[in-house]
Design an enzyme around this catalytic site. Sequence first.
Site, PDB file in Angstrom:
ATOM      1  N   TYR A   1       0.819  -1.217   0.000  1.00 24.20           N
ATOM      2  CA  TYR A   1       0.000   0.000   0.000  1.00 24.20           C
ATOM      3  C   TYR A   1       0.850   1.264   0.000  1.00 24.20           C
ATOM      4  CZ  TYR A   1      -4.409  -2.461   0.592  1.00 24.20           C
ATOM      5  OH  TYR A   1      -5.506  -3.240   0.400  1.00 24.20           O
TER       6      TYR A   1
ATOM      7  N   ASP B   1      -1.009 -34.804  10.522  1.00 25.25           N
ATOM      8  CA  ASP B   1      -1.969 -35.707   9.914  1.00 25.25           C
ATOM      9  C   ASP B   1      -1.257 -36.582   8.883  1.00 25.25           C
ATOM     10  OD1 ASP B   1      -4.059 -34.526  11.312  1.00 25.25           O
ATOM     11  OD2 ASP B   1      -4.636 -33.195   9.664  1.00 25.25           O
TER      12      ASP B   1
END
Lengths: 360, 360
Positions: free
Chosen positions: A96, A244
């Site tokens: 920005y 996992d």
Amino acid sequence: MKYEREALASLLKILERIYDQMSRGEVPEIDIATRTKYNIEFDEKSEVWVYGDRRSTRSAKTVRGAYMLLRMAYVIGFLKEQLKANKSSTLRELYYISENWGMAKFDEQAESDRLIEDLEILTSFQREHFRIRPEEDGATVIGPLRIRENTRRGIREIHCQEDVGEGGYQIPVNVDNIEFIDHDADFVIAVETGGMRDRLVENGFDEKFRAIVVHLKGQPARSTRRLLKRLNTELGLPVVVFTDGDPWSYRIYASVAYGSIKAAHLSEYLATPSAMFVGIRPSDIVKYDLPSDKLTDKDIQALKAILTDPRFDTEFWRSEINLQLELGKKSEQQALAKYGLDYVTDVYLPERLTELGVLK
Amino acid sequence: MKYEREALASLLKILERIYDQMSRGEVPEIDIATRTKYNIEFDEKSEVWVYGDRRSTRSAKTVRGAYMLLRMAYVIGFLKEQLKANKSSTLRELYYISENWGMAKFDEQAESDRLIEDLEILTSFQREHFRIRPEEDGATVIGPLRIRENTRRGIREIHCQEDVGEGGYQIPVNVDNIEFIDHDADFVIAVETGGMRDRLVENGFDEKFRAIVVHLKGQPARSTRRLLKRLNTELGLPVVVFTDGDPWSYRIYASVAYGSIKAAHLSEYLATPSAMFVGIRPSDIVKYDLPSDKLTDKDIQALKAILTDPRFDTEFWRSEINLQLELGKKSEQQALAKYGLDYVTDVYLPERLTELGVLK
């Protein structure tokens, strides 16, 4: 803070080189390592994956290259001002801020992010040393470890069991502001999901097994990987990664152990080559008869990509990945709850950690 | 911990009612509020949105209803055991635990999540009181506030500026384990993004304006909303919500201020009706000439949905939303960096907070 002056000097050198080229009447250009998976190689000395010899040139001969060098000059100017003002900013803010740079304005954040990566590679410093913060959050730590953090508000000494709530100690963005004072730990366990992190904490795993529990929060932020690396090298603690059992989780492990392809220039700072995988294995789905889900098309694609990823080129991974493709299944770490809430800390982890020699 | 025995007693009552129906030879059934946006209404007394009068019946007359009651019995049994063992579990773990329940096994986690919501509505307790934890993380707090947290490892007293690192104090899952000891704050500011949270902390906003800065991390977890509610009611502090200027962010504000549709039964515990919006307004995009992005089709759809959402039925929101649809633009809180890194804390927030009477 540490390294910031040196990082700035190194940034300014880039501009000096461009300036010299121009004053010699040459078209300015910059040479930089190419960032793709075809240009990473294993460095025997540091045991991590780093960029190979392929290089790309950014030259002002093309309009695109000229813009790139102009933007680089603006960014380095901003970083200099920022350091002088004792400020820092996020990657998003930097994007920005370029709004006011006229022609040098970035069209999208991907461009400014990439430019910061270029500067990291060119200077061999890290964006934290330029005081550019990522948008992501640091994760948390709980365990027998006392740290000293150098904050803008003064020094803080924190014991990561006694001085924190159940949420643990929040890892700051710049981990180099932390000093380790003392510890009673035998190893570090980095955990993918919040649910499992909470399970280990509730079951007193950190106390019983003298473990430092670090929450990865999915794909870990750089600050988290840097912390793991420092715990490993400075305190000599083994690091194990508990995830996992799916391709995305294997990549999480790989980014801890081998570094990520996107940030191979930082592998030396961020990667922990000795980190061991204690996540759910495809063979565990069979061995423990775990509840599982069917692999999606995306999972299958990702598993196949892993088979061509040099970081996974070992007998262990090849046979596990091939088994998983055969089974067509994946399973989560919380699936161990099938056997009750204590199974993971009473049976699964002690068994695996003993196998790997982390527990004796 | 607080309320847990009462919550359990209330759970067991549900089963007693079913048992009684069956022993009277009736087909057992349960009556419960319908959860859609067409069944929420404003409660004048508590100033929050709650479920209306529409009710659904789960009856064992159908196979689906019978399964549902069977599962409810299993879940309550599990919650009872869990409390006895001094344990807690995640929504995900609960789903996996049902693997051993034969016919009562859940087919997907959405079912077990919904059942827990049913139990909340039926008992008027919250899942935290059943010791069911969400998977999401608590967010962080920094500011002039001293708390006492009752952890499994003992009592911890923590000042949220002096005893924490730059990352702040990590909000635990069960906020009812926190007690507020003392504070020097004038108001609470809840911030959507990590980048902006770090900006406020770096600029010393909490010190200069005597503010408690709470990081929402996008759509805030229940623990975060509960904390805001408690800071508002117990300490009498105004709460302001600082977000991006897009429909998803307005919903974040709404979930803090009015409660969410999915958890309207908990609005009284979670919603802070007096919370004020200090996020980026569509009119700010014009007023401050902010860098903006085009609205996507999904954004436009979401804005139109907001126009029919009873929580946004005010002159302010109607005119801002209509303006945004006209402009076709959205803007982020970090876009204020266009005017430099201090603009948000030196100009934007002081102006808006004075307008709203939070700063005098």
